[in-house]
Each structure stands twice: as C-alpha cells, then as structure tokens.
Motif scaffolding. Sequence first.
Motif, mmCIF file in Angstrom:
data_model
loop_
_atom_site.group_PDB
_atom_site.id
_atom_site.type_symbol
_atom_site.label_atom_id
_atom_site.label_comp_id
_atom_site.label_asym_id
_atom_site.label_seq_id
_atom_site.Cartn_x
_atom_site.Cartn_y
_atom_site.Cartn_z
ATOM 1 N N PHE A 141 0.839 -1.203 0.000
ATOM 2 C CA PHE A 141 0.000 0.000 0.000
ATOM 3 C C PHE A 141 0.877 1.257 0.000
ATOM 4 O O PHE A 141 0.606 2.222 -0.723
ATOM 5 C CB PHE A 141 -0.944 0.006 1.206
ATOM 6 C CG PHE A 141 -1.812 1.229 1.270
ATOM 7 C CD1 PHE A 141 -2.840 1.424 0.353
ATOM 8 C CD2 PHE A 141 -1.600 2.201 2.236
ATOM 9 C CE1 PHE A 141 -3.639 2.563 0.398
ATOM 10 C CE2 PHE A 141 -2.384 3.340 2.291
ATOM 11 C CZ PHE A 141 -3.409 3.517 1.367
ATOM 12 N N LEU A 142 1.948 1.245 0.795
ATOM 13 C CA LEU A 142 2.865 2.392 0.821
ATOM 14 C C LEU A 142 3.514 2.585 -0.553
ATOM 15 O O LEU A 142 3.723 3.718 -0.986
ATOM 16 C CB LEU A 142 3.913 2.218 1.916
ATOM 17 C CG LEU A 142 3.370 2.222 3.352
ATOM 18 C CD1 LEU A 142 4.496 1.945 4.344
ATOM 19 C CD2 LEU A 142 2.666 3.522 3.679
ATOM 20 N N ASP A 143 3.828 1.479 -1.242
ATOM 21 C CA ASP A 143 4.348 1.570 -2.613
ATOM 22 C C ASP A 143 3.359 2.308 -3.515
ATOM 23 O O ASP A 143 3.752 3.144 -4.334
ATOM 24 C CB ASP A 143 4.605 0.180 -3.200
ATOM 25 C CG ASP A 143 5.846 -0.494 -2.644
ATOM 26 O OD1 ASP A 143 6.735 0.203 -2.128
ATOM 27 O OD2 ASP A 143 5.915 -1.744 -2.722
ATOM 28 N N THR A 144 2.067 1.989 -3.370
ATOM 29 C CA THR A 144 1.026 2.622 -4.185
ATOM 30 C C THR A 144 0.933 4.114 -3.890
ATOM 31 O O THR A 144 0.850 4.934 -4.805
ATOM 32 C CB THR A 144 -0.341 1.946 -3.926
ATOM 33 O OG1 THR A 144 -0.232 0.560 -4.240
ATOM 34 C CG2 THR A 144 -1.425 2.569 -4.777
ATOM 35 N N VAL A 145 0.964 4.489 -2.616
ATOM 36 C CA VAL A 145 0.900 5.907 -2.237
ATOM 37 C C VAL A 145 2.142 6.637 -2.749
ATOM 38 O O VAL A 145 2.046 7.743 -3.282
ATOM 39 C CB VAL A 145 0.754 6.074 -0.709
ATOM 40 C CG1 VAL A 145 0.861 7.540 -0.305
ATOM 41 C CG2 VAL A 145 -0.576 5.493 -0.241
ATOM 42 N N LEU A 146 3.294 6.005 -2.612
ATOM 43 C CA LEU A 146 4.543 6.619 -3.094
ATOM 44 C C LEU A 146 4.459 6.862 -4.601
ATOM 45 O O LEU A 146 4.890 7.894 -5.101
ATOM 46 C CB LEU A 146 5.736 5.729 -2.744
ATOM 47 C CG LEU A 146 7.115 6.276 -3.043
ATOM 48 C CD1 LEU A 146 7.406 7.527 -2.214
ATOM 49 C CD2 LEU A 146 8.173 5.210 -2.771
ATOM 50 N N GLY A 147 3.888 5.920 -5.319
ATOM 51 C CA GLY A 147 3.652 6.103 -6.753
ATOM 52 C C GLY A 147 4.894 6.126 -7.617
ATOM 53 O O GLY A 147 4.886 6.680 -8.712
ATOM 54 N N ILE A 148 5.975 5.567 -7.128
ATOM 55 C CA ILE A 148 7.220 5.485 -7.885
ATOM 56 C C ILE A 148 7.553 4.014 -8.060
ATOM 57 O O ILE A 148 7.573 3.257 -7.096
ATOM 58 C CB ILE A 148 8.359 6.227 -7.148
ATOM 59 C CG1 ILE A 148 8.035 7.719 -7.058
ATOM 60 C CG2 ILE A 148 9.687 5.988 -7.834
ATOM 61 C CD1 ILE A 148 8.997 8.517 -6.190
ATOM 62 N N LYS A 149 7.802 3.624 -9.302
ATOM 63 C CA LYS A 149 8.063 2.221 -9.596
ATOM 64 C C LYS A 149 9.532 2.017 -9.953
ATOM 65 O O LYS A 149 10.195 2.926 -10.452
ATOM 66 C CB LYS A 149 7.187 1.759 -10.761
ATOM 67 C CG LYS A 149 5.704 1.747 -10.436
ATOM 68 C CD LYS A 149 4.897 1.302 -11.649
ATOM 69 C CE LYS A 149 3.432 1.231 -11.369
ATOM 70 N NZ LYS A 149 2.795 2.457 -10.988
ATOM 71 N N LYS A 150 9.988 0.802 -9.729
ATOM 72 C CA LYS A 150 11.341 0.437 -10.137
ATOM 73 C C LYS A 150 11.456 0.662 -11.645
ATOM 74 O O LYS A 150 10.593 0.264 -12.413
ATOM 75 C CB LYS A 150 11.600 -1.036 -9.806
ATOM 76 C CG LYS A 150 13.006 -1.495 -10.136
ATOM 77 C CD LYS A 150 13.239 -2.923 -9.692
ATOM 78 C CE LYS A 150 14.673 -3.331 -9.979
ATOM 79 N NZ LYS A 150 14.979 -4.656 -9.428
ATOM 80 N N GLY A 151 12.507 1.371 -12.046
ATOM 81 C CA GLY A 151 12.721 1.664 -13.457
ATOM 82 C C GLY A 151 12.305 3.074 -13.855
ATOM 83 O O GLY A 151 12.682 3.536 -14.925
ATOM 84 N N GLY A 205 3.804 17.470 -0.721
ATOM 85 C CA GLY A 205 3.953 18.286 -1.914
ATOM 86 C C GLY A 205 2.621 18.891 -2.294
ATOM 87 O O GLY A 205 1.618 18.728 -1.598
ATOM 88 N N PRO A 206 2.588 19.598 -3.399
ATOM 89 C CA PRO A 206 1.375 20.307 -3.802
ATOM 90 C C PRO A 206 0.202 19.392 -4.134
ATOM 91 O O PRO A 206 -0.942 19.802 -4.026
ATOM 92 C CB PRO A 206 1.812 21.102 -5.038
ATOM 93 C CG PRO A 206 3.084 20.484 -5.501
ATOM 94 C CD PRO A 206 3.700 19.810 -4.316
ATOM 95 N N ASP A 207 0.474 18.136 -4.489
ATOM 96 C CA ASP A 207 -0.630 17.238 -4.849
ATOM 97 C C ASP A 207 -1.262 16.549 -3.638
ATOM 98 O O ASP A 207 -2.274 15.868 -3.765
ATOM 99 C CB ASP A 207 -0.192 16.202 -5.889
ATOM 100 C CG ASP A 207 0.904 15.261 -5.391
ATOM 101 O OD1 ASP A 207 1.328 15.385 -4.223
ATOM 102 O OD2 ASP A 207 1.331 14.399 -6.178
ATOM 103 N N GLY A 208 -0.686 16.727 -2.443
ATOM 104 C CA GLY A 208 -1.249 16.137 -1.237
ATOM 105 C C GLY A 208 -1.109 14.629 -1.154
ATOM 106 O O GLY A 208 -1.708 13.982 -0.318
ATOM 107 N N ARG A 209 -0.329 14.060 -2.036
ATOM 108 C CA ARG A 209 -0.125 12.611 -2.086
ATOM 109 C C ARG A 209 1.234 12.311 -1.486
ATOM 110 O O ARG A 209 2.244 12.349 -2.178
ATOM 111 C CB ARG A 209 -0.195 12.180 -3.550
ATOM 112 C CG ARG A 209 0.079 10.740 -3.805
ATOM 113 C CD ARG A 209 0.015 10.488 -5.299
ATOM 114 N NE ARG A 209 0.456 9.148 -5.590
ATOM 115 C CZ ARG A 209 0.473 8.644 -6.791
ATOM 116 N NH1 ARG A 209 0.071 9.363 -7.813
ATOM 117 N NH2 ARG A 209 0.881 7.419 -6.991
ATOM 118 N N ASP A 210 1.260 12.014 -0.178
ATOM 119 C CA ASP A 210 2.544 11.761 0.462
ATOM 120 C C ASP A 210 2.388 10.839 1.663
ATOM 121 O O ASP A 210 1.319 10.725 2.252
ATOM 122 C CB ASP A 210 3.213 13.076 0.866
ATOM 123 C CG ASP A 210 2.407 13.862 1.875
ATOM 124 O OD1 ASP A 210 2.720 13.777 3.069
ATOM 125 O OD2 ASP A 210 1.456 14.552 1.471
#
Length: 178
Positions: A37-47, A62-67
């Motif tokens: 779930f934390l991976d999903t919130v982080l939204g950054i994938k390997k590669g 950040g400005p998008d409130g997704r952190d």
Amino acid sequence: LHDALPILKIQIQINEGEKYYFGDVEWIGNTKYRSSFLDTVLGIKKGDLYNKDLFTQRLFGGPDGRDITGLYMNKGYLFFQVIPVETNVTNNHINHQIRIIEGKIATNGTITIRGNTKTNDHVIMREIRTRPGDLFKRSDIMRSQRELSQMAFFDPEAFDVKVEPDPARNEVDITYVL
C-alpha cells in the motif's frame, strides 16, 4: 565605412552524465500500512527515471497532497518520522530503504484563537475542524486554515497556525493566530 567588429564564437560542451533510475524500495518499521500500500501511495516504480524532488515530495508532502507523511498524520500519527536511506546503486538503479517510526497516536488538546478583533469567537469556532479530544489530523488543520482565510474578516497573509505537540500527553495544542 564602418569598422567591422570581430566575430566571437563560443562553443560549450555539456556532458550530462548517465541517467539514473529508481531501484528497489524496502519499507522498514511500518505496522499501520502494508508495504504494498505504501508503494502505491509513493507512486514510484522500479525503473522510473530518478527524480529526487518527486521522491522527497511523495515522502514529506507536496502540492498534490499525495505523500506518506500526510497519510500517517491524517490518522493521528503526529510523532511519525520517515527516514529514506540510499542503500546502494546497481546498474544505474538507486535502491532505497525507507525507515518508518510510527510513534504513538495523538489527539487534539487545547484549541485556541488569538488575535480576533473582528467577530465573536463562536463564529470562528464554527469554521474550525479541530476539536479537543479528537484524533489529530493534519488535513483538519489545513481545511480549517483554508476556511478561515476565506472569511472576509481576516488577512490571509497574516494568518498562522501554531501546533505545539506534547509527546508526554500524546496531545497537540493548536492555536489559530488571526
């Protein structure tokens, strides 16, 4: 005839270096949320192309409130800490270990209004989303701040919120300075 000016030619070579990418992300210390779930919130994938600013925003806000910090702070984890550590770089992929200290859940303590000379305090209290005894939520403070700044009584530029955590009581006192 006009004197001809000499022509000056400047050549600059730039070597940007190699591109770097996000590698593996390992979560340590999280008990409230699963790593997936934390991976999903982080939204950054390997590669994904490495972007330190984006990484910092997704962890700390950040400005998008997704952190990640907001995720925890909106569930009462005022004393939450996140510590990103670069563990190694392999084939231009930067691997991270993200260490989480969740801390104890905090509730709102005293809610105070200071500097109000324009209206009755109860008018302001109606717009404030934080209440004593409620679970601390960063989003409630931000919403209260936004709604108070929209009232015609106050200068939004001079508006401030003082958050005073007390780890011994697991409470936070909040003062809205108008």
